[in-house]
Motif scaffolding. Structure first.
Motif, short mmCIF file in Angstrom:
data_model
loop_
_atom_site.label_atom_id
_atom_site.label_comp_id
_atom_site.label_asym_id
_atom_site.label_seq_id
_atom_site.Cartn_x
_atom_site.Cartn_y
_atom_site.Cartn_z
N ALA A 157 -5.03 0.41 -5.08
CA ALA A 157 -6.33 -0.21 -4.81
C ALA A 157 -6.57 -0.21 -3.31
O ALA A 157 -5.86 -0.88 -2.57
N VAL A 158 -7.54 0.59 -2.89
CA VAL A 158 -7.88 0.64 -1.46
C VAL A 158 -9.38 0.49 -1.30
O VAL A 158 -10.15 0.99 -2.12
N TYR A 159 -9.78 -0.24 -0.28
CA TYR A 159 -11.20 -0.48 -0.01
C TYR A 159 -11.54 -0.02 1.40
O TYR A 159 -10.69 -0.05 2.29
N ASN A 168 -4.12 -6.81 -5.34
CA ASN A 168 -4.72 -6.33 -6.58
C ASN A 168 -4.12 -4.97 -6.92
O ASN A 168 -4.15 -4.06 -6.10
N MET A 169 -3.57 -4.86 -8.10
CA MET A 169 -2.96 -3.59 -8.53
C MET A 169 -3.81 -2.98 -9.62
O MET A 169 -3.33 -2.21 -10.44
N TYR A 170 -5.10 -3.38 -9.68
CA TYR A 170 -6.04 -2.92 -10.70
C TYR A 170 -5.43 -3.00 -12.11
O TYR A 170 -5.15 -4.09 -12.57
N THR A 171 -5.18 -1.86 -12.78
CA THR A 171 -4.70 -1.93 -14.18
C THR A 171 -3.37 -2.69 -14.30
O THR A 171 -3.09 -3.29 -15.34
N ALA A 172 -2.55 -2.64 -13.25
CA ALA A 172 -1.22 -3.27 -13.32
C ALA A 172 -1.27 -4.75 -12.97
O ALA A 172 -0.28 -5.47 -13.14
N SER A 173 -2.41 -5.21 -12.50
CA SER A 173 -2.52 -6.56 -11.94
C SER A 173 -2.21 -7.66 -12.96
O SER A 173 -1.41 -8.58 -12.70
N PHE A 227 0.85 -1.20 0.00
CA PHE A 227 0.00 0.00 0.00
C PHE A 227 0.88 1.25 0.00
O PHE A 227 2.03 1.21 0.44
N CYS A 228 0.32 2.34 -0.50
CA CYS A 228 1.05 3.61 -0.55
C CYS A 228 1.01 4.28 0.81
O CYS A 228 -0.05 4.39 1.42
N SER A 229 2.15 4.74 1.27
CA SER A 229 2.17 5.59 2.46
C SER A 229 1.84 7.01 1.99
O SER A 229 1.62 7.23 0.80
N GLU A 230 1.82 7.96 2.88
CA GLU A 230 1.49 9.34 2.50
C GLU A 230 2.47 9.93 1.49
O GLU A 230 2.19 10.94 0.85
N LEU A 231 3.63 9.27 1.33
CA LEU A 231 4.65 9.79 0.40
C LEU A 231 4.40 9.39 -1.04
O LEU A 231 5.04 9.90 -1.95
N GLU A 232 3.53 8.40 -1.25
CA GLU A 232 3.40 7.85 -2.60
C GLU A 232 1.97 7.92 -3.11
O GLU A 232 1.02 7.90 -2.34
N ASP A 233 1.84 7.96 -4.42
CA ASP A 233 0.53 7.88 -5.08
C ASP A 233 0.74 7.34 -6.49
O ASP A 233 1.87 6.99 -6.86
N VAL A 234 -0.33 7.30 -7.29
CA VAL A 234 -0.19 6.70 -8.63
C VAL A 234 0.73 7.52 -9.54
O VAL A 234 1.34 6.97 -10.46
N ILE A 235 0.84 8.81 -9.25
CA ILE A 235 1.72 9.66 -10.07
C ILE A 235 3.18 9.38 -9.72
O ILE A 235 4.01 9.13 -10.60
#
Ligand code: ACO
Length: 448
Positions: A148-150, A325-330, A45-53
């Motif tokens: 991917a977060v739920y 699950n990495m959605y598009t990257a999965s 999972f992404c920490s606050e430092l990371e995102d899809v960009i």
């Protein structure tokens, strides 16, 4: 152009992860539910430092560097993602920072979105460009990036995060067999994101499983029909060496392969042996609807397909089980697992890919693998991706810390005027990270 396809790949996933066994206990789920029931081992999972960009910036810059590609040599760049950060500005435009630095702003392409299918749509677009009369001789680049977060509940353990970059051109070691392709597109509400104030989807879990399997059946039938038309003989699982599935969680992949086995049985295809035919016979009269609902069929077909699953699917499961699950990257992470485990022995093999995005869009397509030559060889791609090392050097956090991060991200989603933590110690060098979102919602990134 001949043998257009994937020349090179790079993958990035966050170094922060939570063990499914620990999460299971923390959530009060019965022991084995996430690990055996869903078939998952770990979740990134992404920490606050990371995102899809930031993840896609990392994947693209690392690919260019490791394969020594001059950024000026890229003529088209497309991104597949379903993680919404901005409703207008594409993720692709953020990636332009890498190319502008080298004075290359002549790059076509924007983002494609439909749940987990956007990456495949982007890939098809770029392959079509290389095969078209508008191709200018330069490389194409495709990026699949998602977090991917739920919300808390049964879907939460099926999250994950990653970005994958793929370089596209002719004479590729991973070449499209474009004749063999089948799609199924339809309007359903199985998984969607209507609440623009939240990053979480609305999901009808059971419906999404059935939609996935129905789409799989439909795509397989169409691919088989096309194969028969061109080859003059029936297609069966024997005609492919590996099957790679979009992997929301591993159990669904097990069920999917078993479903294809059952489909081969119904078509009386050569791959099904006599003993299996006998076991599956009681289910041959079921209607389509009944067959999706039958637990007995599900279990029986999984049992009879077990050995073939180990051979044709097993080598594709490592990353989706370890990252989630990495959605598009999965789908492409599952494919990366195959390159990791089989690399140079894949020359000459046929790989069938199944892409599924809720809502829904789905396509089954085929790759013909060729050894290739350095740096665009199967073994070099595996070396560059360095999957084992990336998995090993991750940092496991407790479920409590994971939940805390989810809460912080919920609070930050769509927000402005904040700076992120200065502690980047967990990020490998070369990783991009988010530093600030200013009062105008502008996002700023640095590279470690
Ligand atoms: N030990 C072993 N297995 C167990 C245990 C246990 N203690 N407890 C439960 N299980 C098994 C169940 O039997 C079931 O397996 P089966 O289907 O083979 O029988 C499995 O674990 C899952 O349990 P369920 O109770 O059926 O389902 P749950 O309510 O946990 O929800 C679901 C699972 C629907 C996948 C949920 O996580 C979800 O909604 N995820 C997001 C949607 C999704 O990923 N859909 C897939 C396609 S769409 C997409 O890609 C986003």
């Amino acid at each position: 152009q001949k043998d257009v396809g994937i020349l090179a790949m790079e993958m990035y996933f966050p170094p922060t992860c939570v063990q499914q066994e620990a999460l299971e206990a923390h959530d009060g789920a019965s022991k084995g539910k996430y690990t055996i029931g869903l078939g998952q081992d770990c979740m990134a999972f992404c920490s606050e430092l990371e995102d899809v960009i930031s993840m896609s910036l990392t994947a693209v810059s690392s690919l260019l560097e490791k394969y020594k590609i001059d950024p000026k040599q890229i003529g088209r760049l497309e991104v597949g993602s379903e993680t919404v950060i901005d409703k207008s500005k594409s993720i692709k435009t953020f990636l332009m920072t890498i190319f502008e630095e080298c004075d290359n702003t002549d790059i076509e392409g924007v983002d494609s979105t439909n749940a987990c299918y956007g990456g495949t749509a982007a890939l098809f677009n770029v392959v079509n460009w290389v095969e078209s009369s508008s191709w200018d001789g330069r490389y194409g680049l495709v990026v699949c990036t998602d977090s991917a977060v739920y919300a808390e509940g049964p879907a939460r353990p099926t999250g994950g995060a990653a970005a994958i970059a793929m370089l596209i051109g002719p004479d590729a070691p991973i070449a499209f067999e474009s004749k063999y392709r089948g799609s199924h597109m339809s309007h359903v509400y199985d998984f969607y994101k209507p609440n623009l104030a939240s990053e979480y989807p609305v999901v009808d879990g059971k419906l999404s499983q059935t939609c996935y399997l129905m789409a799989l059946d439909s795509c397989y039938k169409r691919l088989c029909a096309k194969y028969e038309k061109f080859e003059g003989k029936q297609f069966s699982m024997d005609d492919a060496d590996y099957f790679v599935f979009h992997s929301p969680y591993n159990k669904l992949v097990q069920k999917s392969f078993a479903r294809l086995y059952f489909m081969d049985f119904l078509r009386n295809a050569s791959s099904v042996d006599e003993a299996s035919k006998e076991k599956l016979a009681p289910f041959s009269a079921l209607s389509g609807e009944e067959s999706y609902a039958s637990r007995d069929l599900e279990k029986t077909s999984q049992t009879v397909a077990k050995n073939l699953y180990a051979e044709k699917v097993g080598p594709t499961t490592l990353l989706p089980k370890q990252v989630g699950n990495m959605y598009t990257a999965s789908l492409y992470a599952a494919f990366a697992s195959l390159l990791h485990s089989k690399n140079s022995s894949l020359g000459g093999k046929r790989v069938i890919m199944f892409s599924y995005g809720s809502g829904l869009s789905s396509t089954m397509f085929s790759f013909r693998m060729r050894e290739g030559s350095h740096p665009f060889s199967l073994s070099n791609i595996a070396t560059v991706m360095d999957v084992a090392n990336k998995l090993e050097s991750r940092h496991e956090v407790t479920p409590e810390k994971f939940v805390e991060t989810m809460q912080l991200m919920e609070h930050r989603y769509g927000g402005k005027d904040f700076v992120t933590s200065k502690d980047t110690s967990l990020l490998p060098s070369g990783t991009y990270y988010l530093t600030e979102v200013d009062s105008m919602y502008r996002r700023f990134y640095s590279k470690k």
